[in-house]
Design a protein around this motif. Sequence first.
Motif, PDB file in Angstrom:
ATOM      1  N   TYR A  71     -15.389 -11.955  15.516  1.00 39.18           N
ATOM      2  CA  TYR A  71     -15.221 -12.364  14.130  1.00 39.18           C
ATOM      3  C   TYR A  71     -15.351 -13.867  13.883  1.00 39.18           C
ATOM      4  O   TYR A  71     -15.417 -14.285  12.722  1.00 39.18           O
ATOM      5  CB  TYR A  71     -13.853 -11.891  13.624  1.00 39.18           C
ATOM      6  CG  TYR A  71     -13.705 -10.391  13.706  1.00 39.18           C
ATOM      7  CD1 TYR A  71     -14.535  -9.546  12.966  1.00 39.18           C
ATOM      8  CD2 TYR A  71     -12.760  -9.806  14.550  1.00 39.18           C
ATOM      9  CE1 TYR A  71     -14.421  -8.174  13.050  1.00 39.18           C
ATOM     10  CE2 TYR A  71     -12.628  -8.425  14.632  1.00 39.18           C
ATOM     11  CZ  TYR A  71     -13.461  -7.614  13.890  1.00 39.18           C
ATOM     12  OH  TYR A  71     -13.355  -6.255  13.975  1.00 39.18           O
ATOM     13  N   ASP A  72     -15.394 -14.666  14.929  1.00 41.08           N
ATOM     14  CA  ASP A  72     -15.537 -16.111  14.757  1.00 41.08           C
ATOM     15  C   ASP A  72     -16.762 -16.615  15.502  1.00 41.08           C
ATOM     16  O   ASP A  72     -16.745 -17.680  16.118  1.00 41.08           O
ATOM     17  CB  ASP A  72     -14.281 -16.843  15.283  1.00 41.08           C
ATOM     18  CG  ASP A  72     -13.016 -16.381  14.598  1.00 41.08           C
ATOM     19  OD1 ASP A  72     -13.091 -16.000  13.411  1.00 41.08           O
ATOM     20  OD2 ASP A  72     -11.952 -16.371  15.243  1.00 41.08           O
ATOM     21  N   TRP A  92     -21.947 -11.445  23.919  1.00 40.33           N
ATOM     22  CA  TRP A  92     -20.897 -11.921  24.821  1.00 40.33           C
ATOM     23  C   TRP A  92     -20.368 -10.818  25.742  1.00 40.33           C
ATOM     24  O   TRP A  92     -19.755 -11.124  26.766  1.00 40.33           O
ATOM     25  CB  TRP A  92     -19.723 -12.475  24.006  1.00 40.33           C
ATOM     26  CG  TRP A  92     -19.049 -11.404  23.188  1.00 40.33           C
ATOM     27  CD1 TRP A  92     -19.376 -11.012  21.923  1.00 40.33           C
ATOM     28  CD2 TRP A  92     -17.973 -10.566  23.602  1.00 40.33           C
ATOM     29  NE1 TRP A  92     -18.572  -9.988  21.510  1.00 40.33           N
ATOM     30  CE2 TRP A  92     -17.695  -9.686  22.524  1.00 40.33           C
ATOM     31  CE3 TRP A  92     -17.215 -10.458  24.769  1.00 40.33           C
ATOM     32  CZ2 TRP A  92     -16.697  -8.722  22.577  1.00 40.33           C
ATOM     33  CZ3 TRP A  92     -16.218  -9.494  24.824  1.00 40.33           C
ATOM     34  CH2 TRP A  92     -15.958  -8.638  23.743  1.00 40.33           C
ATOM     35  N   MET A  93     -20.568  -9.565  25.380  1.00 44.66           N
ATOM     36  CA  MET A  93     -19.999  -8.476  26.178  1.00 44.66           C
ATOM     37  C   MET A  93     -20.560  -8.488  27.592  1.00 44.66           C
ATOM     38  O   MET A  93     -21.784  -8.650  27.782  1.00 44.66           O
ATOM     39  CB  MET A  93     -20.280  -7.120  25.527  1.00 44.66           C
ATOM     40  CG  MET A  93     -19.513  -6.842  24.270  1.00 44.66           C
ATOM     41  SD  MET A  93     -19.746  -5.129  23.733  1.00 44.66           S
ATOM     42  CE  MET A  93     -19.003  -5.197  22.109  1.00 44.66           C
ATOM     43  N   PRO A  94     -19.721  -8.327  28.594  1.00 45.40           N
ATOM     44  CA  PRO A  94     -20.201  -8.314  29.980  1.00 45.40           C
ATOM     45  C   PRO A  94     -21.251  -7.232  30.197  1.00 45.40           C
ATOM     46  O   PRO A  94     -21.013  -6.073  29.904  1.00 45.40           O
ATOM     47  CB  PRO A  94     -18.931  -8.007  30.789  1.00 45.40           C
ATOM     48  CG  PRO A  94     -17.802  -8.377  29.900  1.00 45.40           C
ATOM     49  CD  PRO A  94     -18.259  -8.126  28.502  1.00 45.40           C
ATOM     50  N   LYS A 127     -13.710  -6.272  32.679  1.00 43.34           N
ATOM     51  CA  LYS A 127     -14.991  -6.021  32.010  1.00 43.34           C
ATOM     52  C   LYS A 127     -14.929  -4.738  31.196  1.00 43.34           C
ATOM     53  O   LYS A 127     -15.359  -4.696  30.028  1.00 43.34           O
ATOM     54  CB  LYS A 127     -16.122  -5.940  33.043  1.00 43.34           C
ATOM     55  CG  LYS A 127     -16.458  -7.252  33.720  1.00 43.34           C
ATOM     56  CD  LYS A 127     -17.587  -7.060  34.723  1.00 43.34           C
ATOM     57  CE  LYS A 127     -17.945  -8.374  35.405  1.00 43.34           C
ATOM     58  NZ  LYS A 127     -19.024  -8.207  36.403  1.00 43.34           N
ATOM     59  N   VAL A 128     -14.428  -3.679  31.795  1.00 41.89           N
ATOM     60  CA  VAL A 128     -14.281  -2.405  31.080  1.00 41.89           C
ATOM     61  C   VAL A 128     -13.362  -2.589  29.886  1.00 41.89           C
ATOM     62  O   VAL A 128     -13.657  -2.146  28.763  1.00 41.89           O
ATOM     63  CB  VAL A 128     -13.723  -1.313  32.017  1.00 41.89           C
ATOM     64  CG1 VAL A 128     -13.412  -0.039  31.220  1.00 41.89           C
ATOM     65  CG2 VAL A 128     -14.698  -1.007  33.142  1.00 41.89           C
ATOM     66  N   ALA A 129     -12.252  -3.274  30.090  1.00 43.25           N
ATOM     67  CA  ALA A 129     -11.250  -3.452  29.038  1.00 43.25           C
ATOM     68  C   ALA A 129     -11.811  -4.221  27.842  1.00 43.25           C
ATOM     69  O   ALA A 129     -11.588  -3.839  26.687  1.00 43.25           O
ATOM     70  CB  ALA A 129     -10.028  -4.173  29.602  1.00 43.25           C
ATOM     71  N   GLU A 130     -12.541  -5.299  28.102  1.00 46.54           N
ATOM     72  CA  GLU A 130     -13.085  -6.099  27.007  1.00 46.54           C
ATOM     73  C   GLU A 130     -14.077  -5.292  26.175  1.00 46.54           C
ATOM     74  O   GLU A 130     -14.048  -5.346  24.935  1.00 46.54           O
ATOM     75  CB  GLU A 130     -13.771  -7.347  27.556  1.00 46.54           C
ATOM     76  CG  GLU A 130     -12.814  -8.401  28.081  1.00 46.54           C
ATOM     77  CD  GLU A 130     -13.507  -9.641  28.578  1.00 46.54           C
ATOM     78  OE1 GLU A 130     -12.819 -10.667  28.759  1.00 46.54           O
ATOM     79  OE2 GLU A 130     -14.749  -9.605  28.779  1.00 46.54           O
ATOM     80  N   CYS A 131     -14.931  -4.552  26.832  1.00 48.37           N
ATOM     81  CA  CYS A 131     -15.939  -3.765  26.116  1.00 48.37           C
ATOM     82  C   CYS A 131     -15.293  -2.678  25.265  1.00 48.37           C
ATOM     83  O   CYS A 131     -15.643  -2.502  24.092  1.00 48.37           O
ATOM     84  CB  CYS A 131     -16.916  -3.146  27.107  1.00 48.37           C
ATOM     85  SG  CYS A 131     -17.960  -4.339  27.977  1.00 48.37           S
ATOM     86  N   LEU A 132     -14.345  -1.952  25.848  1.00 46.42           N
ATOM     87  CA  LEU A 132     -13.717  -0.853  25.122  1.00 46.42           C
ATOM     88  C   LEU A 132     -12.845  -1.361  23.978  1.00 46.42           C
ATOM     89  O   LEU A 132     -12.825  -0.775  22.890  1.00 46.42           O
ATOM     90  CB  LEU A 132     -12.894   0.011  26.080  1.00 46.42           C
ATOM     91  CG  LEU A 132     -13.669   0.719  27.190  1.00 46.42           C
ATOM     92  CD1 LEU A 132     -12.754   1.663  27.958  1.00 46.42           C
ATOM     93  CD2 LEU A 132     -14.875   1.478  26.640  1.00 46.42           C
ATOM     94  N   THR A 159      -7.274 -11.951  22.316  1.00 48.21           N
ATOM     95  CA  THR A 159      -7.659 -13.067  21.454  1.00 48.21           C
ATOM     96  C   THR A 159      -9.118 -13.454  21.683  1.00 48.21           C
ATOM     97  O   THR A 159      -9.869 -13.713  20.732  1.00 48.21           O
ATOM     98  CB  THR A 159      -6.750 -14.285  21.712  1.00 48.21           C
ATOM     99  OG1 THR A 159      -5.397 -13.924  21.451  1.00 48.21           O
ATOM    100  CG2 THR A 159      -7.154 -15.457  20.818  1.00 48.21           C
ATOM    101  N   LYS A 160      -9.534 -13.463  22.923  1.00 52.69           N
ATOM    102  CA  LYS A 160     -10.928 -13.776  23.248  1.00 52.69           C
ATOM    103  C   LYS A 160     -11.878 -12.799  22.570  1.00 52.69           C
ATOM    104  O   LYS A 160     -12.896 -13.209  21.989  1.00 52.69           O
ATOM    105  CB  LYS A 160     -11.123 -13.726  24.765  1.00 52.69           C
ATOM    106  CG  LYS A 160     -12.572 -13.801  25.201  1.00 52.69           C
ATOM    107  CD  LYS A 160     -12.733 -13.546  26.694  1.00 52.69           C
ATOM    108  CE  LYS A 160     -14.204 -13.444  27.087  1.00 52.69           C
ATOM    109  NZ  LYS A 160     -14.371 -13.128  28.534  1.00 52.69           N
ATOM    110  N   VAL A 161     -11.555 -11.524  22.609  1.00 53.01           N
ATOM    111  CA  VAL A 161     -12.433 -10.511  22.015  1.00 53.01           C
ATOM    112  C   VAL A 161     -12.506 -10.689  20.502  1.00 53.01           C
ATOM    113  O   VAL A 161     -13.593 -10.641  19.914  1.00 53.01           O
ATOM    114  CB  VAL A 161     -11.943  -9.096  22.380  1.00 53.01           C
ATOM    115  CG1 VAL A 161     -12.792  -8.039  21.660  1.00 53.01           C
ATOM    116  CG2 VAL A 161     -12.008  -8.884  23.892  1.00 53.01           C
TER     117      VAL A 161
END
Length: 336
Positions: A207-208, A62-64, A160-165, A200-202
């Motif tokens: 984990y789900d 899912w990671m960009p 994108k950077v934020a979600e990955c990190l 919450t998305k991450v």
Amino acid sequence: MQPVSEIYALLSGPARRVAITMHQKPDADAMGSTLGLYHFLVQFGHDVKVISPTNWARWVDWMPGTANVVDYELNRKSADEWLDGAEWLFCLDFNHMGRTKSMAPKLSALNCVKILIDHHQEPDEQMFQYGVSDTSKSSTCEMVYDFIAGSGHGDKVNVKVAECLYAGVVADTGSFRFSSTHAATHHMVAFLKEKGLDHTKVHEQLYDNYLENRLRFLGHVLSNRMEVIYELNTALISISKADLQKFDIKTGDTEGLVNYPLSIQGIKLVGLCIDRDEERKWSFRSKGTFDCNTFARTWFEGGGHFNAAGGRDSASLADTVRRFRDAIQQNSSILQ
């Protein structure tokens, strides 16, 4: 190895061809840190490619940017061509070329500038021209954030950077419960939230996002493959190839399993051994003063962090489990 800060001024210079890589079988921290850095560097106009030594867990897909990551084992020719033309090579979440499996000889032979960003113990600093190695950091993702902030380009932290990190920080801190979580870690998360991070998305993606077979596999393992050695405050889990095949277990499906026995009152050390085709893979977790890094290096050709490390053994599953039993007996004074 010169400080990584020496390349800050070069980030906004002429466009460069950049390769970013991580350890084999990348986890959330490895994939998150490399992709986070990727999304940062491309904003300067650099030509960047992320190359993984092997395949990776499906729950990080899912990671960009994951769709564009090159699997070295499947695309060696094209990956080698890219590496041959790279001006910079960023090495993230590992500090010895041997952690990149079949990529190791290629990476060691490259004449480009090699840059290390890592938080594991005992780095092979002579292999890198620039870098930072800090075992106090929660994750390599936090270190990539420090790299971005230190360069003065925090404005380039997009969603994108934020979600990955954030994904790597959450995974490597055990959702912020491990001792490696410091105030700076939470300051980083606050900054990422200000940049639009939906945490919450991450969490849901990390984990789900498993298949039913994994949950049934966990139940089977905890019921039938876990042994608690109370006199040494140790838990042991050994998983055979037959177990993996029965539940159709894929790369990444055993992630986090080693942490479950730590919830048992009094347990100081957990050893998890998985029977792979080419070798037996060990994961170790501990509480308190038991040094997993030294234990793994001494007994199982591995290493890592003080309370979390990994290793390997070419012996059979039965033989390597016997070796583990011998090893904990010789460390009984620490474990009791």
